[in-house]
Design a protein around this motif. Sequence first.
Motif, PDB file in Angstrom:
ATOM      1  N   ARG A   1      30.707  31.887  51.177  1.00 34.42           N
ATOM      2  CA  ARG A   1      30.269  32.654  50.112  1.00 34.42           C
ATOM      3  C   ARG A   1      31.167  33.259  49.494  1.00 34.42           C
ATOM      4  O   ARG A   1      31.451  34.681  50.151  1.00 34.42           O
ATOM      5  N   ARG A   2      31.150  33.521  48.658  1.00 37.41           N
ATOM      6  CA  ARG A   2      33.151  34.654  47.818  1.00 37.41           C
ATOM      7  C   ARG A   2      32.249  35.585  47.155  1.00 37.41           C
ATOM      8  O   ARG A   2      31.062  35.784  47.011  1.00 37.41           O
ATOM      9  N   ALA A   3      32.347  36.692  47.695  1.00 35.43           N
ATOM     10  CA  ALA A   3      31.763  38.249  46.774  1.00 35.43           C
ATOM     11  C   ALA A   3      32.359  38.267  45.214  1.00 35.43           C
ATOM     12  O   ALA A   3      31.831  39.184  45.038  1.00 35.43           O
TER      13      ALA A   3
ATOM     14  N   ALA B   1      44.616  21.226  40.178  1.00 31.87           N
ATOM     15  CA  ALA B   1      45.239  22.119  39.370  1.00 31.87           C
ATOM     16  C   ALA B   1      44.099  23.841  39.276  1.00 31.87           C
ATOM     17  O   ALA B   1      43.447  23.540  38.685  1.00 31.87           O
ATOM     18  N   LEU B   2      44.456  24.804  39.636  1.00 32.81           N
ATOM     19  CA  LEU B   2      43.777  26.142  38.889  1.00 32.81           C
ATOM     20  C   LEU B   2      43.433  27.258  37.895  1.00 32.81           C
ATOM     21  O   LEU B   2      43.169  27.150  36.841  1.00 32.81           O
ATOM     22  N   SER B   3      45.163  26.589  37.346  1.00 32.29           N
ATOM     23  CA  SER B   3      46.041  27.073  35.775  1.00 32.29           C
ATOM     24  C   SER B   3      47.147  26.658  36.028  1.00 32.29           C
ATOM     25  O   SER B   3      47.445  25.658  36.911  1.00 32.29           O
TER      26      SER B   3
ATOM     27  N   GLY C   1      43.953  31.021  50.616  1.00 35.69           N
ATOM     28  CA  GLY C   1      43.775  32.398  49.880  1.00 35.69           C
ATOM     29  C   GLY C   1      45.197  31.821  50.119  1.00 35.69           C
ATOM     30  O   GLY C   1      46.140  30.820  49.899  1.00 35.69           O
ATOM     31  N   LYS C   2      46.192  32.211  48.642  1.00 35.82           N
ATOM     32  CA  LYS C   2      47.436  32.503  48.510  1.00 35.82           C
ATOM     33  C   LYS C   2      47.895  32.096  49.495  1.00 35.82           C
ATOM     34  O   LYS C   2      48.701  33.011  50.352  1.00 35.82           O
ATOM     35  N   VAL C   3      49.345  31.425  49.782  1.00 37.18           N
ATOM     36  CA  VAL C   3      50.728  31.646  50.356  1.00 37.18           C
ATOM     37  C   VAL C   3      51.496  32.551  49.751  1.00 37.18           C
ATOM     38  O   VAL C   3      52.486  32.412  48.494  1.00 37.18           O
TER      39      VAL C   3
ATOM     40  N   ALA D   1      36.278  24.235  41.419  1.00 37.60           N
ATOM     41  CA  ALA D   1      37.391  23.562  42.320  1.00 37.60           C
ATOM     42  C   ALA D   1      37.257  22.924  43.361  1.00 37.60           C
ATOM     43  O   ALA D   1      37.544  21.583  43.285  1.00 37.60           O
ATOM     44  N   ASP D   2      36.449  23.343  44.570  1.00 36.85           N
ATOM     45  CA  ASP D   2      36.463  23.339  45.807  1.00 36.85           C
ATOM     46  C   ASP D   2      35.195  21.364  45.514  1.00 36.85           C
ATOM     47  O   ASP D   2      35.515  20.570  46.388  1.00 36.85           O
ATOM     48  N   ALA D   3      34.606  21.839  44.209  1.00 36.62           N
ATOM     49  CA  ALA D   3      33.528  20.329  43.811  1.00 36.62           C
ATOM     50  C   ALA D   3      34.288  19.130  44.003  1.00 36.62           C
ATOM     51  O   ALA D   3      33.709  18.180  44.263  1.00 36.62           O
TER      52      ALA D   3
ATOM     53  N   TRP E   1      29.751  28.775  47.132  1.00 35.51           N
ATOM     54  CA  TRP E   1      30.763  29.063  48.648  1.00 35.51           C
ATOM     55  C   TRP E   1      32.220  28.180  48.483  1.00 35.51           C
ATOM     56  O   TRP E   1      32.342  27.065  47.389  1.00 35.51           O
ATOM     57  N   GLU E   2      32.583  28.438  49.375  1.00 35.59           N
ATOM     58  CA  GLU E   2      34.070  27.855  48.984  1.00 35.59           C
ATOM     59  C   GLU E   2      34.373  27.287  50.471  1.00 35.59           C
ATOM     60  O   GLU E   2      34.275  27.786  50.881  1.00 35.59           O
ATOM     61  N   LEU E   3      35.760  26.860  50.683  1.00 35.93           N
ATOM     62  CA  LEU E   3      36.494  26.290  51.822  1.00 35.93           C
ATOM     63  C   LEU E   3      37.706  27.513  52.008  1.00 35.93           C
ATOM     64  O   LEU E   3      37.554  27.878  50.465  1.00 35.93           O
ATOM     65  N   PRO E   4      37.708  28.478  53.061  1.00 32.03           N
ATOM     66  CA  PRO E   4      37.833  30.051  52.984  1.00 32.03           C
ATOM     67  C   PRO E   4      39.626  29.822  52.896  1.00 32.03           C
ATOM     68  O   PRO E   4      40.008  28.458  53.329  1.00 32.03           O
TER      69      PRO E   4
HETATM   70  N1  523 Z   1      40.469  29.615  45.164  1.00 30.02           N
HETATM   71  C1  523 Z   1      38.817  28.643  45.206  1.00 30.02           C
HETATM   72  N2  523 Z   1      38.821  27.645  45.846  1.00 30.02           N
HETATM   73  C2  523 Z   1      39.582  28.102  47.053  1.00 30.02           C
HETATM   74  C3  523 Z   1      39.795  29.409  47.503  1.00 30.02           C
HETATM   75  C4  523 Z   1      40.798  29.759  48.810  1.00 30.02           C
HETATM   76  C5  523 Z   1      40.924  29.930  46.304  1.00 30.02           C
HETATM   77  O1  523 Z   1      38.969  28.277  43.602  1.00 30.02           O
HETATM   78  N3  523 Z   1      38.630  27.757  48.298  1.00 30.02           N
HETATM   79  C6  523 Z   1      40.956  29.737  44.196  1.00 30.02           C
HETATM   80  C7  523 Z   1      39.951  31.250  43.754  1.00 30.02           C
HETATM   81  C8  523 Z   1      41.330  32.555  42.949  1.00 30.02           C
HETATM   82  C9  523 Z   1      42.873  31.735  43.689  1.00 30.02           C
HETATM   83  O2  523 Z   1      42.270  30.125  43.578  1.00 30.02           O
HETATM   84  O3  523 Z   1      41.081  32.029  41.643  1.00 30.02           O
HETATM   85  C10 523 Z   1      42.867  32.711  44.213  1.00 30.02           C
HETATM   86  O4  523 Z   1      41.776  32.792  46.208  1.00 30.02           O
HETATM   87  P1  523 Z   1      41.649  34.132  46.265  1.00 30.02           P
HETATM   88  O5  523 Z   1      41.259  35.070  45.980  1.00 30.02           O
HETATM   89  O6  523 Z   1      41.006  33.771  47.927  1.00 30.02           O
HETATM   90  O7  523 Z   1      43.017  33.995  47.130  1.00 30.02           O
HETATM   91  P2  523 Z   1      43.548  35.170  47.661  1.00 30.02           P
HETATM   92  O8  523 Z   1      42.865  36.306  48.555  1.00 30.02           O
HETATM   93  O9  523 Z   1      45.082  35.122  47.866  1.00 30.02           O
HETATM   94  O10 523 Z   1      43.963  36.352  46.342  1.00 30.02           O
HETATM   95  P3  523 Z   1      44.309  37.859  46.063  1.00 30.02           P
HETATM   96  O11 523 Z   1      43.074  38.479  46.813  1.00 30.02           O
HETATM   97  O12 523 Z   1      43.791  38.007  44.363  1.00 30.02           O
HETATM   98  O13 523 Z   1      45.861  37.906  45.826  1.00 30.02           O
END
Ligand code: 523
Length: 130
Positions: free
Chosen positions: A24-26, A75-77, A40-42, A118-120, A35-38
């Motif tokens: 669950r995202r904060a 595509a998120l954006s 983050g960004k590459v 997006a995950d939906a 809720w999401e699949l955990p």
């Molecule tokens: N999503 C999303 N679904 C999903 C993830 C992991 C991420 O839609 N399962 C989106 C939410 C944000 C973007 O992807 O718009 C970046 O995800 P985030 O914030 O989890 O990635 P971080 O932690 O790498 O991002 P920063 O801390 O902001 O760099």
Amino acid sequence: MPVPEPALVVAGALVENGRLLLARRASPPELAGLWELPGGKVDPGETPEDALVRELREELGIEVTVGEPVGVDVALSATLTLRAYAVTRFAGTATALEHEALRWVDAADLRGVDLVPADAAWLPDLAALL
Ligand code: 523
């Protein structure tokens, strides 16, 4: 002018004993509580697989092996693309180190969960794993 490739966000689908791990995202406010699949960004210079190993270590405290992609890229954006991979845990106990909560869902639970939008898009693909 060359058009840059969108940056990639990777997310992990961890299934154990017929249940999928959701987090669950904060934040940010528009996604908090969903809720999401955990994941983050590459980072620049990082492979998507290495990024997912790093993110799940940071967010959940587990060590994973990254498998095949799940579903299609979303595509998120214009500049950000989201991709899911199947993952297998080989060490650690999943803990909410950066999320509000974790939850293991079965196929029935999954249908009623408030996922981030997006995950939906992956719901049928995720249900097929369960
Ligand atoms: N999503 C999303 N679904 C999903 C993830 C992991 C991420 O839609 N399962 C989106 C939410 C944000 C973007 O992807 O718009 C970046 O995800 P985030 O914030 O989890 O990635 P971080 O932690 O790498 O991002 P920063 O801390 O902001 O760099």
